[in-house]
Design an enzyme around this catalytic site. Structure first.
Site, short mmCIF file in Angstrom:
data_model
loop_
_atom_site.label_atom_id
_atom_site.label_comp_id
_atom_site.label_asym_id
_atom_site.label_seq_id
_atom_site.Cartn_x
_atom_site.Cartn_y
_atom_site.Cartn_z
CB SER A 11 -0.90 -0.03 1.23
OG SER A 11 -1.25 1.26 1.62
N1 LIG Z 1 -6.15 8.63 1.65
C1 LIG Z 1 -5.88 7.43 2.40
C2 LIG Z 1 -5.97 6.23 1.49
C3 LIG Z 1 -5.97 4.95 2.27
C4 LIG Z 1 -6.36 3.77 1.41
O1 LIG Z 1 -7.19 3.90 0.48
N2 LIG Z 1 -5.81 2.59 1.73
C5 LIG Z 1 -6.15 1.40 0.99
C6 LIG Z 1 -4.91 0.58 0.76
S1 LIG Z 1 -3.79 1.46 -0.29
C7 LIG Z 1 -7.12 0.57 1.84
O2 LIG Z 1 -6.91 0.37 3.00
N3 LIG Z 1 -8.22 0.11 1.22
C8 LIG Z 1 -9.17 -0.72 1.87
C9 LIG Z 1 -10.57 -0.17 1.82
O3 LIG Z 1 -10.77 0.95 1.31
O4 LIG Z 1 -11.46 -0.86 2.31
C10 LIG Z 1 -4.50 7.54 3.06
O5 LIG Z 1 -3.65 8.26 2.53
O6 LIG Z 1 -4.28 6.94 4.13
#
Ligand SMILES: N[C@@H](CCC(=O)N[C@@H](CS)C(=O)NCC(=O)O)C(=O)O
Length: 215
Positions: A11
């Site tokens: 990630s």
């Molecule tokens: N804007 C957030 C983005 C976080 C994000 O989208 N993380 C993804 C992995 S890259 C995630 O956990 N996705 C799982 C979901 O949305 O359920 C940050 O910078 O922390």
């Protein structure tokens, strides 16, 4: 007491936070978390972060999501005088904030123009390609002849952008060819920051495992 970080090295925003932790030399307890296995959707996780995203930090019982907010918090708490997130000069701090918000646009531009093709095998919409170019041209101008993104000192904006742009390893960074200031800055910092490889070294291989089969 070490801080807890729920993360996954695949990630992008998790890698930005881990680089900030390395920059600050903080002790960290990494809790491997995989959203693809629904590990961010358990009731316990949702209590920490209703956005169900990684990275999620827990510091002394305080849970926090959003990578850029986490980095701002960590530097403000553990290294307020480091210059990484200026405290004395409001204008310098505001410029760092502005660049951190703009990094979100860069992250979405990469998702819509590059990831869609690599991970889903779909051609990006022409607007997404235009948006990618526009966003990177703006970043190219922000960097200009500066040593770092926000000027001539390393700040948390560099750390956030480094994580975001490290994902372009998936295309061997060819997407940066049109943006020489971004490209020079990125490769110089990779060498300058001793933790860059530890955090991002496996990215190309890990992302390639997730790629859509070539049609
Ligand atoms: N804007 C957030 C983005 C976080 C994000 O989208 N993380 C993804 C992995 S890259 C995630 O956990 N996705 C799982 C979901 O949305 O359920 C940050 O910078 O922390």
């Amino acid at each position: 007491m070490p801080i807890d970080l729920y993360m996954n090295i695949r990630s992008t925003p998790c890698r930005s936070v881990l680089m900030a932790i390395r920059q600050l030399n903080l002790e960290v307890n990494i809790i491997e978390t995989d959203p693809r296995k629904q590990e961010t959707s358990t009731p316990e996780f949702l209590k920490l972060n209703p956005q169900h995203t990684i990275p999620t930090l827990v510091d002394d019982g305080f849970p926090l999501g959003e990578s850029r907010a986490i980095i701002q918090y960590l530097v403000s708490k553990y290294a307020p005088n480091s210059g990484l997130y200026p405290t004395h000069d409001l204008k310098k701090r505001a410029h760092v904030d502005r660049l951190l918000y703009y990094d979100m646009s860069i992250a979405y531009a990469i998702r819509d123009a590059i990831f869609i093709k690599v991970f889903r095998g779909e051609e990006p919409h022409e607007n997404a390609v235009k948006n990618f170019k526009n966003n990177f041209n703006v970043l190219n101008d922000f960097i200009g002849n500066n040593k770092y993104v926000a000027g001539n000192e390393l700040t948390i904006a560099d750390i956030s952008y480094l994580g975001t742009i490290s994902s372009l390893a998936i295309n061997d960074y060819k997407d940066l060819d049109e943006f020489p200031n971004v490209k020079n800055w990125f490769f110089r910092l990779q060498k300058e920051l001793p933790y860059f490889n530890e955090v991002n070294g496996k990215v190309p291989e890990l992302l390639k495992q997730l790629s859509a089969p070539k049609k």
